[in-house]
Design a protein around this motif. Structure first.
Motif, short mmCIF file in Angstrom:
data_model
loop_
_atom_site.label_atom_id
_atom_site.label_comp_id
_atom_site.label_asym_id
_atom_site.label_seq_id
_atom_site.Cartn_x
_atom_site.Cartn_y
_atom_site.Cartn_z
N LEU A 53 -7.55 0.96 -5.56
CA LEU A 53 -6.30 1.11 -4.82
C LEU A 53 -6.07 2.55 -4.39
N ARG A 54 -5.87 2.72 -3.08
CA ARG A 54 -5.52 4.02 -2.51
C ARG A 54 -4.13 3.89 -1.88
N GLU A 55 -3.14 3.86 -2.70
CA GLU A 55 -1.77 3.60 -2.27
C GLU A 55 -1.01 4.91 -2.09
N PRO A 56 -0.63 5.24 -0.86
CA PRO A 56 0.17 6.45 -0.66
C PRO A 56 1.44 6.43 -1.51
N GLU A 57 1.92 7.60 -1.86
CA GLU A 57 3.07 7.71 -2.75
C GLU A 57 4.29 6.99 -2.19
N VAL A 58 4.52 7.07 -0.90
CA VAL A 58 5.69 6.41 -0.32
C VAL A 58 5.60 4.89 -0.50
N ASP A 95 -5.31 -9.82 -16.93
CA ASP A 95 -4.58 -8.57 -16.71
C ASP A 95 -5.47 -7.35 -16.85
N THR A 96 -6.38 -7.38 -17.79
CA THR A 96 -7.27 -6.23 -18.01
C THR A 96 -8.16 -5.99 -16.80
N LEU A 97 -8.75 -7.07 -16.28
CA LEU A 97 -9.64 -6.93 -15.14
C LEU A 97 -8.86 -6.57 -13.88
N TYR A 98 -7.66 -7.13 -13.74
CA TYR A 98 -6.84 -6.80 -12.57
C TYR A 98 -6.45 -5.32 -12.58
N ASP A 99 -6.06 -4.80 -13.76
CA ASP A 99 -5.72 -3.38 -13.86
C ASP A 99 -6.93 -2.51 -13.53
N TYR A 100 -8.10 -2.95 -13.96
CA TYR A 100 -9.32 -2.21 -13.65
C TYR A 100 -9.57 -2.21 -12.14
N LEU A 101 -9.39 -3.37 -11.51
CA LEU A 101 -9.58 -3.46 -10.07
C LEU A 101 -8.70 -2.47 -9.33
N LEU A 102 -7.43 -2.41 -9.71
CA LEU A 102 -6.52 -1.47 -9.06
C LEU A 102 -6.92 -0.03 -9.33
#
Length: 220
Positions: free
Chosen positions: A21-26, A10-17
């Protein structure tokens, strides 16, 4: 240097995001609403959606096809990657799911790029072929009932242009495909398809351990 894909805690996955991650607000809002849905496990991961959008841009996709829409998160990622005159044909049988999708497609300003076809996907694919759409799609994403994946794949091969991409979701089935004692029909169907894809010389192929396993097949 790692000689195999690094497992993600979980720690590494959260770091990856955090760093990628460039996720538009919508899209973030749609993902949050879908997380509260009783079938939330059908939602693709955000990094997968972003990767699919990147692939669409890399191949200059103008015409895309999605088989299995759910609440429209993956369709929205792809539609946002299409040019203003691009089109995504989205196949889904559940109108309640797509009612959510439509709201967010409108909010994102891409509803005019998405043509929703409600009904059994195989019938939609057959209709597209009958309409003369063979070889006209740049990108196809398959994420629907697993026991019909092979049939979807064969129709997709007819519909996608040479050099076009077919993406297949859930090819690792939570790891169940690697357990020979697992005889669930859906698992066996994907296991057979994985073996077929590996040796299918009609395509260039890779299976990535992204989310639940994403297959990439480029039509030769």
């Amino acid at each position: 240097m790692a000689r195999q894909t690094l497992p993600l805690n979980d720690t590494l996955y959260d770091y990856l995001l955090t760093v990628s991650l460039r996720e538009p607000e919508v899209l973030r809002l749609l993902r949050a609403e879908t997380a509260r849905h009783p079938r939330a496990e059908m939602q693709i991961a955000p990094e997968q959606g972003q990767f699919m959008a990147l692939l669409a841009r890399l191949i200059g996709a103008r015409r895309a096809l999605e088989i299995g829409v759910f609440t429209g998160y993956s369709a929205l990622w792809v539609a946002l990657a299409l040019p203003p005159d691009g089109q995504l044909i989205a196949c889904e049988v559940n109108e309640a799911y797509t009612a959510v999708a439509r709201r967010y497609w409108e909010a994102a300003g891409v509803a005019d790029r998405i043509a929703l076809r409600l009904g059994p996907a195989l019938k939609t694919l057959e209709a597209l072929l009958a309409e003369g759409a063979a070889g006209t799609f740049d990108l196809v994403f398959i994420d629907a009932d697993k026991e019909t994946y092979d049939a979807y794949y064969e129709r997709a091969l007819e519909l996608v242009r040479p050099g076009g991409l077919i993406l297949l979701d859930n090819l690792l089935m939570g790891g169940r495909v690697a357990d020979p004692s697992n005889r669930e029909p859906s698992v066996e169907a994907i296991r057979r398809l994985n073996e077929k894809l590996c040796r299918d010389l009609r395509v260039d192929y890779a299976l990535l351990p992204l989310a639940d396993g994403l297959g990439l097949a480029r039509r030769r």
